[in-house]
Design an enzyme around this catalytic site. Structure first.
Site, short mmCIF file in Angstrom:
data_model
loop_
_atom_site.label_atom_id
_atom_site.label_comp_id
_atom_site.label_asym_id
_atom_site.label_seq_id
_atom_site.Cartn_x
_atom_site.Cartn_y
_atom_site.Cartn_z
N ASP A 16 0.89 -1.16 0.00
CA ASP A 16 0.00 0.00 0.00
C ASP A 16 0.93 1.21 0.00
OD1 ASP A 16 -2.05 1.81 0.21
OD2 ASP A 16 -2.57 1.31 2.28
N GLU A 76 -1.44 -1.20 -4.69
CA GLU A 76 -2.62 -0.39 -4.97
C GLU A 76 -2.28 0.57 -6.10
OE1 GLU A 76 -5.58 0.74 -1.72
OE2 GLU A 76 -4.44 2.58 -2.08
N ASP A 149 -2.49 0.35 7.45
CA ASP A 149 -1.84 0.39 6.14
C ASP A 149 -1.21 -0.97 5.82
OD1 ASP A 149 -2.07 3.26 5.14
OD2 ASP A 149 -1.33 3.56 7.17
#
Length: 190
Positions: A16, A76, A149
């Site tokens: 991420d 992502e 996260d």
């Protein structure tokens, strides 16, 4: 008698990306079992320059790649943002991560946040806490609730596992992402 292909192992690194906090998570997949190998966050707020942040990201992710030698990496993908400067910085982080993966010949996949949430929770608008809870259920382990996260990164890796299997089963040889673009468009890269 067991099918040996269903027992093959694969390690997936999920990331991420961020310029202040970067989450990472490693999963090992064997058959239908998903095991969390490691997860964490890299806190970058304390570094005063982008150069120092990029150096810390480079050092940590390079270390992860060398220690765990993942078979695949998923991260992502960019999403719409109102702050152009933040999006540019995030794009640089993603480019750094891609360069590291490609230098180790690790294929990369990108997933939009809604796709990850939908894949892991069944709801494309799920909150980070919901993703974390479902990652716990899928992996059968309790995770640190303060590392959202990192649990997002684990969700990205799990999403990739789910989609890589369905893509492989239906479209053998189909490539997605930047790696596919580069290999399909060699004349456009200088």
């Amino acid at each position: 008698m067991q099918n040996t292909s269903s027992n093959s192992e694969k390690i997936i690194l999920g990331i991420d990306p961020g310029t202040n906090v970067l989450g990472y998570g490693l999963i090992k997949v064997k058959g239908s079992d998903i095991t969390i190998l490691q997860y964490g966050v890299l806190r970058l707020e304390k570094y005063s320059t982008q150069g120092l942040k990029f150096l810390k990201i480079y050092e940590r992710v390079k270390g992860i790649l060398e220690e765990f030698m993942p078979d695949e990496m998923a991260m992502e993908s960019p999403f719409f943002g109102k702050n152009i400067q933040s999006m540019l910085k995030l794009g640089r982080v993603q480019g750094l991560l891609m360069g590291l993966a490609y230098s180790k010949e690790i294929p990369i996949a990108e997933y939009e946040p809604k796709k990850v949430k939908q894949s892991v929770t069944g709801n494309g608008n799920a909150a980070k806490e919901q993703v974390a809870k479902m990652v716990e259920v899928i992996a059968g382990i309790q995770l640190d609730a303060k590392l959202l996260d990192a649990t997002d990164a684990l969700g990205i890796a799990i999403c990739h596992h789910f989609h890589a299997n369905s893509i492989t089963a239906t479209n053998k040889g189909t490539k997605k992402g930047w790696g596919a673009f580069v290999s399909e468009n060699p004349g456009r890269i200088k």
